[in-house]
Design a protein around this motif. Structure first.
Motif, PDB file in Angstrom:
ATOM      1  N   ASP A   1       0.824  -1.207   0.000  1.00 33.60           N
ATOM      2  CA  ASP A   1       0.000   0.000   0.000  1.00 33.60           C
ATOM      3  C   ASP A   1       0.865   1.267   0.000  1.00 33.60           C
ATOM      4  O   ASP A   1       0.823   2.079   0.935  1.00 33.60           O
ATOM      5  CB  ASP A   1      -0.930  -0.007   1.217  1.00 33.60           C
ATOM      6  CG  ASP A   1      -1.989   1.087   1.138  1.00 33.60           C
ATOM      7  OD1 ASP A   1      -2.279   1.552   0.025  1.00 33.60           O
ATOM      8  OD2 ASP A   1      -2.516   1.471   2.207  1.00 33.60           O
ATOM      9  N   TYR A   2       1.659   1.459  -1.074  1.00 34.10           N
ATOM     10  CA  TYR A   2       2.512   2.635  -1.197  1.00 34.10           C
ATOM     11  C   TYR A   2       2.466   3.147  -2.630  1.00 34.10           C
ATOM     12  O   TYR A   2       2.275   2.374  -3.569  1.00 34.10           O
ATOM     13  CB  TYR A   2       3.960   2.318  -0.795  1.00 34.10           C
ATOM     14  CG  TYR A   2       4.078   1.957   0.666  1.00 34.10           C
ATOM     15  CD1 TYR A   2       4.217   2.943   1.636  1.00 34.10           C
ATOM     16  CD2 TYR A   2       3.988   0.629   1.072  1.00 34.10           C
ATOM     17  CE1 TYR A   2       4.282   2.613   2.975  1.00 34.10           C
ATOM     18  CE2 TYR A   2       4.053   0.292   2.413  1.00 34.10           C
ATOM     19  CZ  TYR A   2       4.194   1.284   3.372  1.00 34.10           C
ATOM     20  OH  TYR A   2       4.249   0.960   4.701  1.00 34.10           O
ATOM     21  N   ASP A   3       2.634   4.451  -2.795  1.00 34.52           N
ATOM     22  CA  ASP A   3       2.602   5.054  -4.128  1.00 34.52           C
ATOM     23  C   ASP A   3       3.960   5.017  -4.807  1.00 34.52           C
ATOM     24  O   ASP A   3       4.048   4.914  -6.033  1.00 34.52           O
ATOM     25  CB  ASP A   3       2.120   6.509  -4.026  1.00 34.52           C
ATOM     26  CG  ASP A   3       0.716   6.609  -3.471  1.00 34.52           C
ATOM     27  OD1 ASP A   3      -0.176   5.961  -4.022  1.00 34.52           O
ATOM     28  OD2 ASP A   3       0.522   7.329  -2.471  1.00 34.52           O
ATOM     29  N   ILE A   4       5.033   5.138  -4.018  1.00 29.13           N
ATOM     30  CA  ILE A   4       6.402   5.092  -4.536  1.00 29.13           C
ATOM     31  C   ILE A   4       7.238   4.238  -3.593  1.00 29.13           C
ATOM     32  O   ILE A   4       7.137   4.363  -2.369  1.00 29.13           O
ATOM     33  CB  ILE A   4       7.015   6.504  -4.657  1.00 29.13           C
ATOM     34  CG1 ILE A   4       6.311   7.302  -5.763  1.00 29.13           C
ATOM     35  CG2 ILE A   4       8.513   6.434  -4.938  1.00 29.13           C
ATOM     36  CD1 ILE A   4       6.792   8.741  -5.896  1.00 29.13           C
ATOM     37  N   VAL A   5       8.050   3.362  -4.179  1.00 29.09           N
ATOM     38  CA  VAL A   5       8.976   2.540  -3.405  1.00 29.09           C
ATOM     39  C   VAL A   5      10.392   2.916  -3.815  1.00 29.09           C
ATOM     40  O   VAL A   5      10.732   2.894  -5.004  1.00 29.09           O
ATOM     41  CB  VAL A   5       8.746   1.037  -3.640  1.00 29.09           C
ATOM     42  CG1 VAL A   5       9.725   0.213  -2.801  1.00 29.09           C
ATOM     43  CG2 VAL A   5       7.305   0.652  -3.314  1.00 29.09           C
ATOM     44  N   VAL A   6      11.207   3.275  -2.844  1.00 27.65           N
ATOM     45  CA  VAL A   6      12.604   3.643  -3.098  1.00 27.65           C
ATOM     46  C   VAL A   6      13.509   2.499  -2.674  1.00 27.65           C
ATOM     47  O   VAL A   6      13.383   1.976  -1.570  1.00 27.65           O
ATOM     48  CB  VAL A   6      12.987   4.927  -2.336  1.00 27.65           C
ATOM     49  CG1 VAL A   6      14.474   5.224  -2.507  1.00 27.65           C
ATOM     50  CG2 VAL A   6      12.149   6.108  -2.810  1.00 27.65           C
ATOM     51  N   ASN A   7      14.391   2.129  -3.574  1.00 28.31           N
ATOM     52  CA  ASN A   7      15.425   1.132  -3.300  1.00 28.31           C
ATOM     53  C   ASN A   7      16.714   1.895  -3.015  1.00 28.31           C
ATOM     54  O   ASN A   7      17.357   2.414  -3.920  1.00 28.31           O
ATOM     55  CB  ASN A   7      15.574   0.215  -4.523  1.00 28.31           C
ATOM     56  CG  ASN A   7      16.757  -0.745  -4.437  1.00 28.31           C
ATOM     57  OD1 ASN A   7      17.585  -0.678  -3.535  1.00 28.31           O
ATOM     58  ND2 ASN A   7      16.849  -1.634  -5.415  1.00 28.31           N
ATOM     59  N   LEU A   8      17.057   1.989  -1.726  1.00 30.62           N
ATOM     60  CA  LEU A   8      18.317   2.624  -1.320  1.00 30.62           C
ATOM     61  C   LEU A   8      19.275   1.501  -0.968  1.00 30.62           C
ATOM     62  O   LEU A   8      19.221   0.937   0.114  1.00 30.62           O
ATOM     63  CB  LEU A   8      18.106   3.557  -0.134  1.00 30.62           C
ATOM     64  CG  LEU A   8      19.344   4.272   0.408  1.00 30.62           C
ATOM     65  CD1 LEU A   8      19.986   5.141  -0.657  1.00 30.62           C
ATOM     66  CD2 LEU A   8      19.007   5.108   1.631  1.00 30.62           C
TER      67      LEU A   8
END
Length: 266
Positions: free
Chosen positions: A95-102
């Motif tokens: 349930d997220y609009d943007i997923v960041v892969n750090l």
């Protein structure tokens, strides 16, 4: 728009086994593991709803929980960080609009790199993926060339068109330039910063796409997008006087520690 940062971390790195648990000593003389410093870099990013470490290794889980990180366990079958992020998103409910892969090997990533990346993806609704690129100065380019001459992979470079859509990423230094640059000179080479921002539909589709010859040869997960006809937005970021380098090889440890001490990183 809700934002999740996932820090994928595995113990069995081909080039540097156990890398997430390597200690780095900062300007104050305090040592922290690579995964802790990467988590602290993620926690400094504004406008983020949740930060998690995604791993398949109990040693990394225990270390991360020990310094206060939330951990999501993922399977050993994940072939790269993007696949691990996709599984972490699924395990968290998606349930997220943007997923960041750090990625967990970039403790020097400034918060504005990630903030600018998120802003760039939000402004490009036709893109499923965005990634930062940083113009190399002469010193960084010389370091990349020195690593390649020594048979090491010191970083990834990127080339993109006038629309900032990626054309290619490589562990070689591209584009070729025969000019000699001084330390502070701006060069035509862009260092790819190992951070990605995905829209969830692109991220969840990724593990099912075929792995192409370019991804196989280069060992670069983002090439699966290009080889399957998907656009990647390259977001140019500014160093603002900060030095940036990733921990790819044991030889990078003293280099990163020197940068941390120079910049006053505790």
């Amino acid at each position: 728009m809700s934002v999740l940062i996932v820090i994928p971390a595995r113990y069995a790195s081909t080039r540097y086994p156990g890398k997430p648990l390597v200690s780095l000593t900062g300007a104050s003389g305090e040592s922290q593991t690579l995964i802790e410093r990467s988590w602290r870099a993620a926690m400094a990013v504004t406008g983020v709803d949740r930060v998690v470490v995604a791993t398949d290794d109990d040693r990394i889980r225990d270390a991360a929980q020990g310094f206060g990180a939330e951990v999501v366990m993922t399977s050993e079958s994940c072939g790269n960080g993007t696949e691990r992020c996709a599984e972490a998103l699924k395990n968290l409910g998606g349930d997220y609009d943007i997923v960041v892969n750090l990625q967990g090997d970039a403790p020097l990533t400034p918060h504005w790199f990630v903030e600018d990346l998120i802003t760039g993806l939000r402004a490009a609704p036709d893109k499923g993926l965005a990634t930062p690129v940083l113009r190399c100065d002469g010193a960084t380019l010389n370091s990349l060339l020195a690593d390649r001459k020594a048979g090491r992979v010191g970083g990834t470079t990127s080339v993109f068109g006038s629309d900032h859509n990626a054309l290619y990423f490589s562990k070689e230094v591209v584009p070729f330039t025969s000019k000699t640059y001084e330390t502070a000179d701006a060069t035509p080479v862009f260092h790819h910063v190992g951070v990605y921002a995905y829209r969830p539909d692109a991220l969840t589709a990724y593990p099912d796409w075929p792995i192409g010859p370019l991804e196989t040869l280069e060992g670069l997960e983002q090439l699966r997008f290009l080889e399957n006809g998907r656009k990647i937005l390259c977001v140019e970021v500014e160093s603002r006087g900060r030095e940036f380098w990733e921990l790819n090889n044991p030889e990078d440890v003293p280099l990163i520690e020197a940068m941390m001490q120079k910049m006053g990183h505790k």
